[in-house]
Design a protein around this motif. Structure first.
Motif, PDB file in Angstrom:
ATOM      1  N   PRO A   1      -2.533 -11.618   2.041  1.00 23.96           N
ATOM      2  CA  PRO A   1      -3.580 -12.602   2.681  1.00 23.96           C
ATOM      3  C   PRO A   1      -2.525 -13.888   2.885  1.00 23.96           C
ATOM      4  O   PRO A   1      -1.828 -14.289   2.143  1.00 23.96           O
ATOM      5  CB  PRO A   1      -4.524 -12.742   1.658  1.00 23.96           C
ATOM      6  N   PHE A   2      -3.113 -14.636   4.126  1.00 27.79           N
ATOM      7  CA  PHE A   2      -2.350 -15.681   4.371  1.00 27.79           C
ATOM      8  C   PHE A   2      -2.278 -16.814   3.307  1.00 27.79           C
ATOM      9  O   PHE A   2      -1.430 -17.458   3.164  1.00 27.79           O
ATOM     10  CB  PHE A   2      -2.847 -16.213   5.833  1.00 27.79           C
ATOM     11  N   GLU A   3      -3.605 -17.001   2.781  1.00 27.40           N
ATOM     12  CA  GLU A   3      -3.691 -18.051   1.811  1.00 27.40           C
ATOM     13  C   GLU A   3      -2.602 -17.838   0.570  1.00 27.40           C
ATOM     14  O   GLU A   3      -1.956 -18.781   0.095  1.00 27.40           O
ATOM     15  CB  GLU A   3      -5.031 -18.182   1.214  1.00 27.40           C
ATOM     16  N   TRP A   4      -2.284 -16.635   0.357  1.00 24.91           N
ATOM     17  CA  TRP A   4      -1.344 -15.972  -0.713  1.00 24.91           C
ATOM     18  C   TRP A   4       0.113 -16.673  -0.126  1.00 24.91           C
ATOM     19  O   TRP A   4       0.992 -17.276  -0.898  1.00 24.91           O
ATOM     20  CB  TRP A   4      -1.516 -14.689  -1.039  1.00 24.91           C
ATOM     21  N   LEU A   5       0.296 -16.176   1.110  1.00 22.67           N
ATOM     22  CA  LEU A   5       1.591 -16.220   1.669  1.00 22.67           C
ATOM     23  C   LEU A   5       2.052 -17.714   1.689  1.00 22.67           C
ATOM     24  O   LEU A   5       2.993 -18.277   1.303  1.00 22.67           O
ATOM     25  CB  LEU A   5       1.633 -15.845   3.074  1.00 22.67           C
ATOM     26  N   VAL A   6       1.131 -18.804   2.224  1.00 17.71           N
ATOM     27  CA  VAL A   6       1.380 -20.242   2.246  1.00 17.71           C
ATOM     28  C   VAL A   6       1.613 -20.685   0.939  1.00 17.71           C
ATOM     29  O   VAL A   6       2.339 -21.741   0.772  1.00 17.71           O
ATOM     30  CB  VAL A   6       0.339 -20.966   3.107  1.00 17.71           C
TER      31      VAL A   6
ATOM     32  N   SER B   1       0.751  -1.137  -0.026  1.00 16.60           N
ATOM     33  CA  SER B   1       0.001   0.209   0.080  1.00 16.60           C
ATOM     34  C   SER B   1       0.895   1.454   0.042  1.00 16.60           C
ATOM     35  O   SER B   1       0.520   2.285  -0.515  1.00 16.60           O
ATOM     36  CB  SER B   1      -0.822  -0.101   1.209  1.00 16.60           C
ATOM     37  N   ALA B   2       2.178   1.171   0.615  1.00 15.82           N
ATOM     38  CA  ALA B   2       2.896   2.327   0.436  1.00 15.82           C
ATOM     39  C   ALA B   2       3.627   2.463  -0.894  1.00 15.82           C
ATOM     40  O   ALA B   2       4.065   1.576  -1.538  1.00 15.82           O
ATOM     41  CB  ALA B   2       4.077   2.224   1.524  1.00 15.82           C
ATOM     42  N   GLN B   3       3.546   3.824  -1.658  1.00 17.29           N
ATOM     43  CA  GLN B   3       4.095   3.855  -2.989  1.00 17.29           C
ATOM     44  C   GLN B   3       5.567   3.486  -3.040  1.00 17.29           C
ATOM     45  O   GLN B   3       6.032   2.763  -4.097  1.00 17.29           O
ATOM     46  CB  GLN B   3       3.987   5.280  -3.513  1.00 17.29           C
ATOM     47  N   HIS B   4       6.264   4.030  -2.084  1.00 15.36           N
ATOM     48  CA  HIS B   4       7.787   3.591  -2.250  1.00 15.36           C
ATOM     49  C   HIS B   4       7.993   2.216  -2.205  1.00 15.36           C
ATOM     50  O   HIS B   4       9.031   1.774  -2.960  1.00 15.36           O
ATOM     51  CB  HIS B   4       8.558   4.513  -1.456  1.00 15.36           C
TER      52      HIS B   4
ATOM     53  N   LYS C   1      22.617 -12.960  -2.147  1.00 15.07           N
ATOM     54  CA  LYS C   1      23.857 -12.472  -1.516  1.00 15.07           C
ATOM     55  C   LYS C   1      23.764 -12.497  -0.126  1.00 15.07           C
ATOM     56  O   LYS C   1      24.428 -12.833   0.781  1.00 15.07           O
ATOM     57  CB  LYS C   1      24.525 -11.393  -2.242  1.00 15.07           C
ATOM     58  N   GLU C   2      22.470 -12.031   0.296  1.00 14.74           N
ATOM     59  CA  GLU C   2      22.254 -11.413   1.882  1.00 14.74           C
ATOM     60  C   GLU C   2      21.617 -12.831   2.516  1.00 14.74           C
ATOM     61  O   GLU C   2      21.309 -12.783   3.703  1.00 14.74           O
ATOM     62  CB  GLU C   2      21.743 -10.517   2.021  1.00 14.74           C
ATOM     63  N   ARG C   3      21.056 -13.672   1.497  1.00 16.65           N
ATOM     64  CA  ARG C   3      20.199 -14.888   1.918  1.00 16.65           C
ATOM     65  C   ARG C   3      19.225 -14.381   2.946  1.00 16.65           C
ATOM     66  O   ARG C   3      18.960 -14.872   4.090  1.00 16.65           O
ATOM     67  CB  ARG C   3      21.177 -15.774   2.618  1.00 16.65           C
ATOM     68  N   ARG C   4      18.426 -13.452   2.712  1.00 18.71           N
ATOM     69  CA  ARG C   4      17.313 -12.960   3.248  1.00 18.71           C
ATOM     70  C   ARG C   4      16.065 -14.009   3.468  1.00 18.71           C
ATOM     71  O   ARG C   4      15.825 -14.731   2.464  1.00 18.71           O
ATOM     72  CB  ARG C   4      16.773 -11.637   2.582  1.00 18.71           C
ATOM     73  N   THR C   5      15.692 -14.134   4.639  1.00 20.44           N
ATOM     74  CA  THR C   5      14.542 -14.781   4.842  1.00 20.44           C
ATOM     75  C   THR C   5      13.137 -14.279   4.414  1.00 20.44           C
ATOM     76  O   THR C   5      13.016 -13.037   4.159  1.00 20.44           O
ATOM     77  CB  THR C   5      14.288 -15.465   6.356  1.00 20.44           C
ATOM     78  N   VAL C   6      12.144 -14.961   4.380  1.00 16.20           N
ATOM     79  CA  VAL C   6      10.979 -14.513   3.891  1.00 16.20           C
ATOM     80  C   VAL C   6      10.440 -13.645   4.678  1.00 16.20           C
ATOM     81  O   VAL C   6      10.052 -12.372   4.644  1.00 16.20           O
ATOM     82  CB  VAL C   6       9.857 -15.833   3.693  1.00 16.20           C
ATOM     83  N   LEU C   7      10.524 -13.786   6.377  1.00 16.67           N
ATOM     84  CA  LEU C   7      10.143 -12.982   7.261  1.00 16.67           C
ATOM     85  C   LEU C   7      10.933 -11.626   7.301  1.00 16.67           C
ATOM     86  O   LEU C   7      10.329 -10.666   7.265  1.00 16.67           O
ATOM     87  CB  LEU C   7      10.433 -13.828   8.559  1.00 16.67           C
ATOM     88  N   GLU C   8      12.399 -11.683   7.020  1.00 17.99           N
ATOM     89  CA  GLU C   8      13.017 -10.455   6.861  1.00 17.99           C
ATOM     90  C   GLU C   8      12.399  -9.692   5.658  1.00 17.99           C
ATOM     91  O   GLU C   8      12.416  -8.384   5.813  1.00 17.99           O
ATOM     92  CB  GLU C   8      14.357 -10.758   6.549  1.00 17.99           C
ATOM     93  N   VAL C   9      12.237 -10.056   4.754  1.00 19.25           N
ATOM     94  CA  VAL C   9      11.656  -9.368   3.428  1.00 19.25           C
ATOM     95  C   VAL C   9      10.286  -8.726   4.013  1.00 19.25           C
ATOM     96  O   VAL C   9       9.917  -7.464   3.568  1.00 19.25           O
ATOM     97  CB  VAL C   9      11.464 -10.464   2.165  1.00 19.25           C
ATOM     98  N   LEU C  10       9.440  -9.406   4.430  1.00 18.76           N
ATOM     99  CA  LEU C  10       8.166  -8.744   4.895  1.00 18.76           C
ATOM    100  C   LEU C  10       8.389  -7.881   5.883  1.00 18.76           C
ATOM    101  O   LEU C  10       7.607  -6.864   5.833  1.00 18.76           O
ATOM    102  CB  LEU C  10       7.389 -10.005   5.499  1.00 18.76           C
ATOM    103  N   ASP C  11       9.323  -7.879   6.694  1.00 23.52           N
ATOM    104  CA  ASP C  11       9.752  -6.950   7.733  1.00 23.52           C
ATOM    105  C   ASP C  11      10.135  -5.560   7.113  1.00 23.52           C
ATOM    106  O   ASP C  11       9.886  -4.516   7.328  1.00 23.52           O
ATOM    107  CB  ASP C  11      10.939  -7.462   8.440  1.00 23.52           C
ATOM    108  N   ASP C  12      11.105  -5.778   6.022  1.00 24.80           N
ATOM    109  CA  ASP C  12      11.507  -4.728   5.059  1.00 24.80           C
ATOM    110  C   ASP C  12      10.223  -4.028   4.108  1.00 24.80           C
ATOM    111  O   ASP C  12      10.664  -2.684   3.783  1.00 24.80           O
ATOM    112  CB  ASP C  12      12.454  -5.058   4.164  1.00 24.80           C
ATOM    113  N   PHE C  13       9.332  -4.718   4.097  1.00 27.21           N
ATOM    114  CA  PHE C  13       8.175  -4.237   3.297  1.00 27.21           C
ATOM    115  C   PHE C  13       6.704  -4.108   3.966  1.00 27.21           C
ATOM    116  O   PHE C  13       6.047  -5.045   3.867  1.00 27.21           O
ATOM    117  CB  PHE C  13       8.114  -4.655   1.982  1.00 27.21           C
ATOM    118  N   PRO C  14       6.724  -3.418   5.260  1.00 32.95           N
ATOM    119  CA  PRO C  14       5.612  -3.663   6.053  1.00 32.95           C
ATOM    120  C   PRO C  14       4.420  -3.172   5.643  1.00 32.95           C
ATOM    121  O   PRO C  14       3.311  -3.676   6.277  1.00 32.95           O
ATOM    122  CB  PRO C  14       6.096  -2.663   7.355  1.00 32.95           C
TER     123      PRO C  14
ATOM    124  N   VAL D   1       3.058  -4.289   2.780  1.00 34.94           N
ATOM    125  CA  VAL D   1       2.613  -5.556   2.231  1.00 34.94           C
ATOM    126  C   VAL D   1       1.444  -6.290   3.146  1.00 34.94           C
ATOM    127  O   VAL D   1       2.093  -6.894   3.972  1.00 34.94           O
ATOM    128  CB  VAL D   1       3.786  -6.017   1.652  1.00 34.94           C
ATOM    129  N   GLN D   2       0.397  -6.280   2.764  1.00 36.66           N
ATOM    130  CA  GLN D   2      -0.359  -6.994   3.831  1.00 36.66           C
ATOM    131  C   GLN D   2      -1.043  -7.995   2.807  1.00 36.66           C
ATOM    132  O   GLN D   2      -2.002  -8.098   2.195  1.00 36.66           O
ATOM    133  CB  GLN D   2      -1.580  -6.257   4.197  1.00 36.66           C
TER     134      GLN D   2
END
Ligand SMILES: Cc1cc2nc3c(=O)[nH]c(=O)nc-3n(C[C@H](O)[C@H](O)[C@H](O)COP(=O)(O)OP(=O)(O)OC[C@H]3O[C@@H](n4cnc5c(N)ncnc54)[C@H](O)[C@@H]3O)c2cc1C
Ligand SMILES: NC(=O)c1ccc[n+]([C@@H]2O[C@H](COP(=O)([O-])OP(=O)(O)OC[C@H]3O[C@@H](n4cnc5c(N)ncnc54)[C@H](OP(=O)(O)O)[C@@H]3O)[C@@H](O)[C@H]2O)c1
Length: 289
Positions: A50-55, A6-9, A32-45, A47-48
């Motif tokens: 839906p759980f079904e999409w996530l799984v 929802s945030a434009q940037h 290179k940084e081997r980011r986890t899915v959780l870290e990526v979601l944290d970096d883009f707060p 992004v909401q």
């Protein structure tokens, strides 16, 4: 993710990552940084998702393979593993640890009673050797895992019958920190143990970081080239295991040099000699990185 941002940037950043111009930055950020899915979601707060999409998008955890490092005859109903806790620092100086090895290391057998460790057995690529087969084993680091099982098994067999000798080349970083199963190897190499020279065997260890210049298993093999060739000419099988991706090729080159020098033939003949050994099912490698 850009669709749900929802945030434009954040939307723009995500769209940049999937564009041809953003490919290299995505590689740096992600692989290179081997980011986890959780870290990526944290970096883009914003992004909401839906759980079904996530799984559906998140890949299932992959299984990890570990060599069995115990003999079933010596430790019935037990399986010993030799696990190194993987850790490294990323280009952006973030400390990373391996998911499975760090999780296993964090389990406290006293407190975490009842923790379920899902495990399966798969046939490995190192066939168990018959007692009459002489062996040359090369296993730096956790590569020693399968060989602890082999040596335990043969030490037991040797109590009730004759067994062929074993040469074992082990390598680790420092004598003080990661000389895995030190007492076991040393006890087998002394007092007429299975790895003792009296029994035609040998145990040689390379400490890579205890001096300014690296010393690896292949250096120790070259130092003991006569013993290596003598066992090879008696029909020994070679087994190589370990975590370094370069090690198996370096070990193969050391064998080529040893054979070529010991029987005074050109390198190409030594290469053919080793190919024939491979074809005969007597050169086995299990390596991971
Ligand atoms: C046949 C086989 C037998 C094996 N036997 C053993 C064994 O006996 N003992 C043992 O400890 N392991 C063994 N392994 C390795 C084991 O399966 C795991 O890969 C290892 O434990 C790491 O898993 P992890 O979940 O802790 O790390 P993960 O979370 O999977 O992370 C490991 C990944 O991190 C990355 N990485 C690691 N180090 C660095 C670095 N320095 N720089 C950049 N990236 C890096 C790499 O992409 C690597 O694949 C074996 C593997 C195979 C295939
Ligand atoms: N062993 C440890 O103390 C330790 C500690 C913390 C984390 N870990 C993690 O666990 C992982 C696996 O550890 P491990 O104990 O199985 O292996 P390892 O420590 O990475 O390697 C075992 C030995 O093999 C040497 N080696 C590296 N390249 C080689 C080559 N081309 N030929 C021959 N020998 C070579 C290493 O030397 P050099 O590394 O000195 O070059 C070391 O002495 C590591 O990648 C690391 O992430 C290990």
């Amino acid at each position: 993710m850009s669709y749900f941002a929802s945030a434009q940037h954040e939307k723009e950043r995500l769209l940049y990552f999937v564009s041809p111009e953003g490919r290299d930055d995505l590689y740096q950020y992600n692989q290179k940084e081997r980011r986890t899915v959780l870290e990526v979601l944290d970096d883009f707060p914003s992004v909401q998702m839906p759980f079904e999409w996530l799984v559906q998008l998140v890949p299932p955890l992959k299984t990890r393979a570990f060599s069995i490092s115990s003999s079933n005859s010596v430790h019935p109903n037990q399986v010993h593993l030799t696990v190194s806790v993987v850790s490294w620092t990323t280009p952006f100086k973030r400390k990373r640890t391996g998911l499975c090895s760090a999780w296993l290391a964090g389990i406290d057998p006293q407190k975490d009673i009842g923790v379920n460790i899902p495990a399966w057995f798969n046939k490995g690529s190192l066939p168990p050797p018959p007692p009459s087969l002489p062996l040359i084993l090369i296993g730096p680091g956790t590569g020693c895992a399968p060989f602890r099982g082999f040596i335990e098994e043969r030490a037991l067999q040797s109590k009730s019958g004759s067994t062929a000798p074993i040469l074992f080349f082990f390598g680790c970083r420092n004598e003080k920190n990661d000389f895995l199963y030190k007492d076991f190897w040393l006890s087998q190499s002394q007092n007429s143990g299975l790895l003792s020279e009296e029994r035609g065997g040998g145990f040689y260890v390379a400490f890579s970081r205890d001096q300014p210049a690296k010393v690896y298993v292949q250096h120790k093999m070259r130092e003991h080239s006569k013993t290596v060739w003598s066992l090879l000419s008696e029909g020994a099988a070679i087994y190589v295991a370990g975590s370094s991706t370069k090690m198996p090729a370096d070990v193969m080159s050391a064998f080529e040099e040893i054979i070529s020098e010991e029987i005074e033939v050109p390198k190409e003949s030594a290469v053919r000699w080793l190919r024939a050994l491979e074809k005969a099912g007597k050169y086995h490698v299990e390596a991971w990185s």
